[in-house]
Design an enzyme around this catalytic site. Structure first.
Site, PDB file in Angstrom:
ATOM      1  CB  SER A 117      -0.914   0.009   1.223  1.00 18.34           C
ATOM      2  OG  SER A 117      -1.903  -0.974   1.082  1.00 18.34           O
ATOM      3  CG  ASN A 176       0.688  -7.972   9.140  1.00 19.04           C
ATOM      4  OD1 ASN A 176       0.887  -6.762   8.970  1.00 19.04           O
ATOM      5  ND2 ASN A 176      -0.349  -8.602   8.612  1.00 19.04           N
ATOM      6  CG  MET A 202       3.938  -5.248   7.602  1.00 22.33           C
ATOM      7  SD  MET A 202       5.644  -5.669   7.889  1.00 22.33           S
ATOM      8  CE  MET A 202       5.498  -7.424   8.068  1.00 22.33           C
ATOM      9  CG  ASN A 225      -5.304  -0.611   2.855  1.00 22.41           C
ATOM     10  OD1 ASN A 225      -6.246  -0.834   3.614  1.00 22.41           O
ATOM     11  ND2 ASN A 225      -4.046  -0.866   3.181  1.00 22.41           N
ATOM     12  CB  CYS A 271      -4.456  -1.117   6.902  1.00 20.55           C
ATOM     13  SG  CYS A 271      -3.088  -1.389   8.046  1.00 20.55           S
ATOM     14  N   GLY A 316      -3.749 -15.835   7.312  1.00 21.79           N
ATOM     15  CA  GLY A 316      -3.432 -17.260   7.261  1.00 21.79           C
ATOM     16  C   GLY A 316      -4.638 -18.141   7.516  1.00 21.79           C
ATOM     17  CB  SER A 356      -0.115 -15.602   5.188  1.00 21.97           C
ATOM     18  OG  SER A 356      -0.851 -14.505   5.622  1.00 21.97           O
TER      19      SER A 356
END
Lengths: 275, 304
Positions: free
Chosen positions: B48, B71, B73, B125, B128, B215, B264
Site C-alpha cells: 500500500s 502482523n 507493518m 485500502n 488496514c 493465514g 501469507s
C-alpha cells in the site's frame, strides 16, 4: 514462532566497541544463519549467531545500544534461526566433482579463504570452526579500523592462518582488507566467505571477479528486515527480487556482482539510499 | 492442462490465472513483484502506497503463530513519488499490476492515484487494521467509503477495487457503499484484529501492540464475508484470506469469488501461485467444469 525467552549467561568484551552475549539456549543453527533479537518494548533486529548460543553486538543504534547495556541474568526474546547459511564443502569434494567433469567451482572446498571486516566476523567464526573441524585448510583475513578492534583474532588463528589489515596500520597491512588479499594467490583457493561493511564486500567481490572467481564466493548481506520470515518483502534486492532474510542472508558472488550490492540499499520506507 | 485454461476477465483486466498476489506481501519493490509474476501470479498487488514516506511500526512486525500470522507493518512505503519507478519495473512482468493505495480522506486517495499513473487498476485500502488514521478507521464508515470510491473513480479510467475490512458488524453494508461509489470490484477480506502477548515478560509482542491476523485461521471468516458480499452485490468479489492451496481457492470461488488473492501462504512456498493454478486446472478438468461453474456454486446449491 513466538520469541523464545533467553537469559544472558555471560558477557564477553571482544573489543572496545564489540561485545558477545552468551545465552542459556543454543538453537540448532548452520553457520551464517541469524536470529531476530527482541529487545522488549523497543525493537527487534536481526543478529548473526557468532556461536550457537551467542550474538556479537556492536553498538550502532537504539536496539544495539540497549543490548550493550544488558547484564548477566537479563533476558531477551529470540526467534530463529532464520535464513540460509554458508555452505561448507567437505574435503574431497573437489576430486569427485572433477571426476564428474564439473569445472564451475561448485563442490570444491579444500582450501578456503574467510574475509571478515569489523563485526562482520560474527557469522564467519562458526564457519571457520566448522571448516577447521572438517579438516579444511582455512585462511582468514581480518580487517578493522585499528588493532584494538580486530574481532576474534585468537579464535580464527586456532582454525588456520590469519592475515590482518588495519585502516590505521596499527597491526598488519596498513589499509583496507583488499590490500591483504594481494599477498595471496587467490586462484589457489576453492571458496571465499565474506562478511563486513557493504563497500568492503563490494571491493572484495570486484577483486574476485577480476580473477574470475566470483562464483566461488559466498557473502552474507545486511539489509533492513521487517518481518524477517520472507513475507513482507522489505529486504528484497534488485534485480532478482530475492529476499535477503529468507533466500539469504548468504548469497553467491556471481548473483551479487549483478545486483545492487555496493550501489544502494533501502531504508525502512523502502526508499533507495545510495552508498 | 495449461494454465491458459484458467484465463479470466476481471473488471476488464485480462488475467491468465485467477490467482493474485495480495497487497503488502513481497510488494515493496518492482523486482520483487516481477519475481512473483514469474512464479505464476495472474496479477500482483503492490504494497500500500501513501502520500508521504512512512517507516511503519517498530519491530516485531510479524509473527507466525500456530494458527496463522499476526502482523502490524504499519503501512511502510516510500510515498508515490518514490514508488513510480518500482511500478514501472513491476509492469515488465507482463501481468496486471494493481496499485494498492491508502489515504485518510478522498483527496489524499486522488492525489496518490494521479501520482501513481500507470497501474492496471487501483485497490483502495480502506481496511488496514492497525494504522492510525488510515485503513479500518475510514473503512468502517460507509459514507466515507462511498465518497473515497467515487472520488477515485472520477480520477482514473482504470478499474477501482475496494479492499474491505472484516472488522465491522456488517461487511455487506460497506461493500454496498463501495458499489454505490462505483467500485468495479470489492476485495474481501483484510486481516482480522488480533494480539499476542509474551508470557515470559508480559509484553505485547508486536511493536504496535496489536495487529492483523491472516493465514489459515481467518479463512472461514473470509469465506463467509465473500459469500455474503456475492449475494448482495452485482460487482465481482475477489476473495482473500488464508488461501494456501487449490482446494482453498475452490472453496473461496464456490463462496462467490471471481478470483483469489494469496498473501501469507508465500511464507511456505513462493511457488504457491503455480501450484494453485495447476491444482485448480486439474480439478476443473476432472469434474468437467469451467471456472464460471464453480463461482458462487454454494449459493446455487442452497438457493436454486
Amino acid at each position: 514462532m513466538r520469541p523464545v525467552n533467553v537469559i544472558i549467561t555471560e558477557i564477553i568484551r571482544e573489543t572496545p566497541t564489540i561485545i558477545t552475549l552468551r545465552t542459556d539456549i543454543e538453537p540448532d543453527a548452520a553457520p551464517g544463519q541469524f536470529v531476530m533479537v527482541w529487545v522488549r518494548g523497543l525493537d527487534e533486529i536481526p543478529m548473526a549467531l557468532s556461536h550457537p548460543g551467542s550474538i556479537t553486538v556492536q553498538s550502532v543504534g537504539k536496539a544495539t545500544e540497549a543490548l550493550s547495556r544488558l547484564e548477566v541474568g537479563d533476558s531477551i526474546g529470540i526467534r530463529g534461526p532464520f535464513g540460509n547459511g554458508f555452505e561448507v564443502k567437505e574435503k574431497g569434494d573437489r576430486e569427485e566433482k572433477e571426476g564428474d567433469g564439473e569445472e564451475d567451482g561448485a563442490g570444491k572446498g579444500n582450501k578456503i579463504m574467510i574475509i571478515a571486516g569489523g563485526v562482520g566476523g560474527a557469522p564467519l567464526l562458526p564457519l571457520a570452526l566448522q571448516a577447521h573441524s572438517r579438516d579444511l585448510d582455512v585462511t582468514t583475513l581480518i580487517g578493522a579500523r585499528t588493532a584494538d578492534e580486530l574481532l576474534f583474532e585468537e579464535h580464527f588463528l586456532k582454525c588456520g592462518a590469519i592475515s590482518i589489515a588495519t585502516d590505521d596500520g596499527s597491526k598488519g597491512h596498513h589499509g583496507f582488507i583488499t590490500g591483504a588479499m594481494e599477498l595471496f594467490n587467490l586462484a589457489g583457493f576453492d571458496q571465499f566467505y565474506i562478511c563486513g561493511p557493504e563497500l568492503m564486500m563490494k571491493s572484495v567481490l570486484d577483486i574476485l571477479r577480476a580473477a574470475g572467481l566470483e562464483a566461488m564466493a559466498q557473502l552474507s548481506l545486511h539489509r533492513y528486515f521487517k518481518c524477517g520470515i520472507g513475507v513482507c518483502g522489505a529486504c528484497t534486492i534488485d534485480p532478482s527480487g530475492l529476499r535477503v532474510c529468507r533466500d539469504g542472508p548468504v548469497l553467491s558472488g556471481d548473483l551479487l556482482i549483478k545486483s545492487e550490492l555496493g550501489k544502494y540499499h533501502r531504508d525502512a520506507t523502502g526508499k533507495k539510499i545510495m552508498f | 492442462m495449461s494454465s491458459t485454461d484458467l484465463s479470466i476477465q476481471l473488471t476488464g483486466l485480462e488475467l491468465e490465472t485467477p490467482t493474485i498476489l495480495a497487497a503488502g506481501v513481497l510488494g515493496t519493490t518492482g523486482a520483487s513483484l516481477k519475481r512473483m509474476t514469474g512464479e505464476g501470479a495472474g496479477a500482483v498487488v503492490t504494497k500500500s502506497i501513501g502520500s508521504e514516506p512512512k517507516e511503519g511500526h517498530p519491530n516485531p512486525t510479524m509473527l507466525k503463530l500456530d494458527c496463522g500470522f499476526l502482523n502490524a507493518m504499519g503501512l511502510p512505503n516510500p510515498s508515490y513519488r518514490d514508488f513510480r519507478k518500482e511500478l514501472s519495473i513491476a509492469s515488465e512482468g507482463g501481468v496486471p499490476v494493481i496499485a494498492s493505495v491508502f489515504g485518510a480522506h478522498p483527496d489524499e486517495f486522488v492525489e496518490i492515484i494521479i501520482g501513481l499513473k500507470g497501474a492496471s487498476a487501483y485497490e483502495l485500502n480502506v481496511s488496514c487494521p492497525h494504522a492510525s488514521g488510515y485503513g479500518t478507521v475510514v473503512g468502517t464508515d460507509p459514507v466515507l467509503v462511498e465518497e473515497i470510491t467515487r472520488a477515485a473513480k472520477r480520477t482514473t479510467d482504470v478499474p477501482v477495487w475496494v479492499k474491505l475490512t472484516p472488522n465491522v458488524t456488517d461487511i455487506v453494508e460497506i461493500g454496498e457503499a463501495a458499489s454505490r461509489g462505483g467500485a468495479d470490484a470489492v476485495v474481501a477480506i483484510n486481516t482480522v484484529r488480533g494480539m499476542a502477548i509474551d508470557i515470559h515478560s508480559g509484553y505485547p509482542i508486536l511493536g504496535n501492540l496489536y495487529g492483523g491476523l491472516s493465514g489459515p485461521a481467518v479463512r472461514p471468516v473470509a469465506v463467509k464475508c465473500v459469500y455474503d458480499l456475492y449475494k448482495a452485490l452485482d460487482i465481482p468479489v475477489i476473495g482473500v484470506g488464508g488461501i494456501g492451496s487449490w482446494q482453498d481457492a475452490v472453496e473461496m470461488m464456490m463462496a462467490g469469488a471471481s478470483a483469489v488473492q494469496v498473501g501469507s501462504a508465500v511464507h511456505d512456498n513462493v511457488n504457491i501461485f503455480s501450484e494453485i493454478t495447476s491444482g485448480l486446472s486439474a480439478y476443473l478438468k476432472a469434474n468437467d467444469h469451467c471456472l464460471d461453474d464453480i463461482i458462487g456454486l454454494a449459493h446455487r446449491k442452497v438457493e436454486p
